[in-house]
Scaffold this active site. Structure first.
Site, mmCIF file in Angstrom:
data_model
loop_
_atom_site.group_PDB
_atom_site.id
_atom_site.type_symbol
_atom_site.label_atom_id
_atom_site.label_comp_id
_atom_site.label_asym_id
_atom_site.label_seq_id
_atom_site.Cartn_x
_atom_site.Cartn_y
_atom_site.Cartn_z
ATOM 1 N N LYS B 80 0.855 -1.195 0.000
ATOM 2 C CA LYS B 80 0.000 0.000 0.000
ATOM 3 C C LYS B 80 0.887 1.241 0.000
ATOM 4 O O LYS B 80 1.919 1.280 0.689
ATOM 5 C CB LYS B 80 -0.907 -0.026 1.234
ATOM 6 C CG LYS B 80 -1.984 1.058 1.243
ATOM 7 C CD LYS B 80 -2.935 0.871 2.419
ATOM 8 C CE LYS B 80 -4.053 1.909 2.412
ATOM 9 N NZ LYS B 80 -5.020 1.700 3.516
ATOM 10 N N SER B 155 -9.962 1.555 2.379
ATOM 11 C CA SER B 155 -9.051 2.352 1.579
ATOM 12 C C SER B 155 -7.956 1.531 0.898
ATOM 13 O O SER B 155 -7.368 2.005 -0.062
ATOM 14 C CB SER B 155 -8.401 3.418 2.457
ATOM 15 O OG SER B 155 -7.556 2.809 3.433
ATOM 16 N N SER B 179 -10.368 -0.783 6.564
ATOM 17 C CA SER B 179 -9.687 -0.598 5.283
ATOM 18 C C SER B 179 -8.911 -1.808 4.771
ATOM 19 O O SER B 179 -8.427 -1.786 3.632
ATOM 20 C CB SER B 179 -8.744 0.600 5.348
ATOM 21 O OG SER B 179 -9.480 1.791 5.296
#
Lengths: 95, 498
Positions: B80, B155, B179
């Site tokens: 990420k 997310s 997330s």
């Protein structure tokens, strides 16, 4: 609780955000819907309840106050939007 | 032999150790697949095939030399883009950090590097991890590999989509209110939010520091266990990381749980839950009963306040954490901050520079949350909002403590619906917030939460089963989930990407 356009202007300044007039209208509406939604937090009885800042309650962590290697000046300055050899440069602070 | 891109990390490691595959061949297979298919999924913000191949070759060389190899030797992993990778862009999905090259390395990145994993790229995300669809990225949305017209969740949408699409067998995400688990559910893979403090947050770009936790994505629980083990542990750089031993999650995964007492969270089966999701979760419960579990209805009476408490606590922390982006030390600085109105002319130039830089650097959701948090902490309102939210947070945690007195694991749906259409909730922040309704309370309580694939809707969209356990009970959580995985094949399903 109802936030006016003036309240949101004040909050935006505190948050150091410059808003366009159309953003101010949109955010005022949206922040009011969110504040209406969070109003339910007043419902439960919290009279004898201590606030909980961390889910897993943690204790203080102590260590010796010893200097250890850290970023070099060059590394620390490497992402500066504006800099000279040794400093970050910002717009004039004092006249 | 099956395609390397269809193998799990554990299978890849076995094949490479046996000499049937080289790390270079494995990495090349994933690179080819990304080259072919990521233009439709758009899971990567940074894709660096040359560096990945260089690392893979060096691992092959080490293997030939008989040198010690780490537990992830030669396994590609997607990261990420809120994890600091020295010298490599780390944008956090924001224009604010478009040109940021971190001068230091996140602890998780260091551990993965020392484990000899191969970094295949950095994945798309909602800006500063604020969002549930990855549409808040300043660099465009990621698409769900199961239906390209739908969101992958967020997310950590890019990390979830990259594993779902077999662009990497493993990826790393972060979870502040769901997330990791929500995108894992919507993309049909496994996602784990560890206990707060299990994994060091050093070098994770902070959103809400009392809630943020880094965790693994994978197709199955063995890979999840392996990756969790590599990234867990105490770190002197993160005073909130916990100094307790890291169990060998993979070694104990196949051991049946000592007790199988499951709690069904009544509040997670209420209005708003899609009937197809409910049916899949109830089917999973029947399977557990068949496996000898005792299943009990439990109540988390304050969980209904979870989203409200979260949307005070998280914005409050974010307003403080994101104050550092002011155009002075790093990040975006506006080119022009001249006053536009007589009122602005009264503001000192330094402050005008900060305001203009933040206005240009941040997207709408980030601005909304910063303002919400600033308001909730402002003089005259902090008691009514912030402190009240922290008291409700304790009530939520107490509910979990009471429930875990009688059961070992709580079960429910991960999300109320399957993946929604791109754009469907983009204009309604509150509707978007409610897609995390079942995941948010575990962050407030600090406990671990896991989402595993447990079905597909009639239209072929993945469904996630959420399992929650007491703090630091990841080992039992994984073993309990394994009871379900062993008897089902949902984790072997793949989207058909043309």
């Amino acid at each position: 609780m109802s936030l006016t356009r003036d309240d949101v202007t004040k909050v935006a300044f505190l948050a150091r955000l410059q808003l366009e007039p159309h953003e101010l209208d949109t955010f005022t509406g949206q922040l009011n819907s969110i504040m209406d939604f969070v109003a339910q937090l007043q419902e439960p009885d919290t009279a004898d309840i201590e606030p909980l800042a961390h889910g897993v309650e943690i204790h203080n962590v102590f260590r010796e106050d010893r200097a250890v290697p850290s970023l070099t000046r060059e590394a620390a300055l490497s992402n500066a939007p504006k800099r000279n050899q040794e400093s970050f440069l910002v717009p004039v602070v004092l006249d | 032999m099956i395609e390397p891109t269809r193998m799990s990390a554990v299978e890849l490691i076995n094949q490479m150790s046996a000499g049937h595959l080289s790390a270079e061949e494995v990495t090349r297979a994933y690179i080819d697949r990304i080259d072919r298919l990521d233009r439709s999924v758009k899971s990567f913000l940074l894709f660096d095939p040359e560096s990945a191949l260089t690392v893979a070759r060096s691992i092959d060389q080490k293997r030939r030399n008989g040198e010690h190899l780490g537990p992830l030797a030669g396994v590609p992993i997607a990261l990420k883009d809120n994890l600091c990778t020295p010298g490599l862009p780390t944008t956090c999905g924001s224009r604010m950090l478009q040109n940021f090259r971190p001068p230091y390395e996140a602890t998780v990145i260091r551990k993965l590097r020392e484990a000899d994993a191969v970094f295949i790229g950095k994945t798309n995300m909602d800006e500063f991890a604020m969002g549930s669809s990855t549409e808040n990225s300043a660099y465009g949305a990621t698409c769900n590999p199961w239906d390209l017209e739908r969101i992958p969740g967020g997310s950590s949408g890019g990390s979830a989509a990259s594993v779902a699409a077999d662009f990497a067998p493993l990826s790393i995400g972060s979870d502040t209110g769901g997330s990791i688990r929500q995108p894992a559910a919507l993309c049909g893979i496994v996602g784990l939010k560890p206990t707060y403090g299990r994994v060091s947050r050093y070098g994770l770009i902070a959103f809400a520091s009392s809630l943020d936790q880094i965790g693994p994505f994978a197709h199955d629980l063995a890979d999840t266990s392996l990756l969790l083990q590599v990234i867990s542990g105490h770190d002197p750089h993160d005073a909130t990381s916990v100094d307790s031993p890291v169990p060998d999650y993979l070694a104990t995964l196949e051991k049946p749980p000592e007790r199988l007492r499951i709690g069904l969270v009544r509040e997670f089966f209420s209005e708003g839950l899609d009937p197809e999701i409910e049916a899949a979760v109830r089917e999973a419960v029947r399977l557990y009963v068949g496996a000898g579990a005792t299943v009990k209805d439990v109540s988390l009476p304050h969980s209904k306040y979870g989203t409200a408490a979260y949307y005070i606590v998280a914005p409050a922390e974010c307003s403080s954490n994101l104050a550092r982006y002011d155009g002075t030390i790093f990040g975006h600085r506006a080119a022009d901050w001249s006053p536009r109105t007589p009122e602005e002319a009264e503001i000192p130039p330094l402050i005008r520079m900060m305001m203009a830089s933040r206005a240009e650097g941040f997207g709408a959701e980030v601005k909304r949350r910063i303002m919400l948090g600033t308001f909730a902490l402002s003089a005259g309102y902090a008691d009514q909002y912030y402190n009240q939210a922290l008291k409700v947070r304790r009530l939520i945690r107490n509910d979990f403590d009471a429930a875990f007195a009688d059961v070992d694991v709580l079960i429910g749906p991960t999300t109320p619906t399957a993946a929604f259409k791109l754009g469907e909730k983009a204009a309604d922040p509150l509707a978007m917030y409610l897609s995390d309704i079942y995941t948010i309370t575990t962050n407030l309580a600090g406990i671990p939460g896991l989402s595993i694939p447990c079905g597909l809707t009639k239209s072929g969209l993945p469904i996630g089963l959420q399992l929650m356990a007491p703090a630091f009970a990841e080992e039992n959580l994984l073993r309990t989930a394994r009871v379900f995985e062993r008897q089902t094949d949902w984790h072997t399903r793949r989207p058909s990407l043309a």
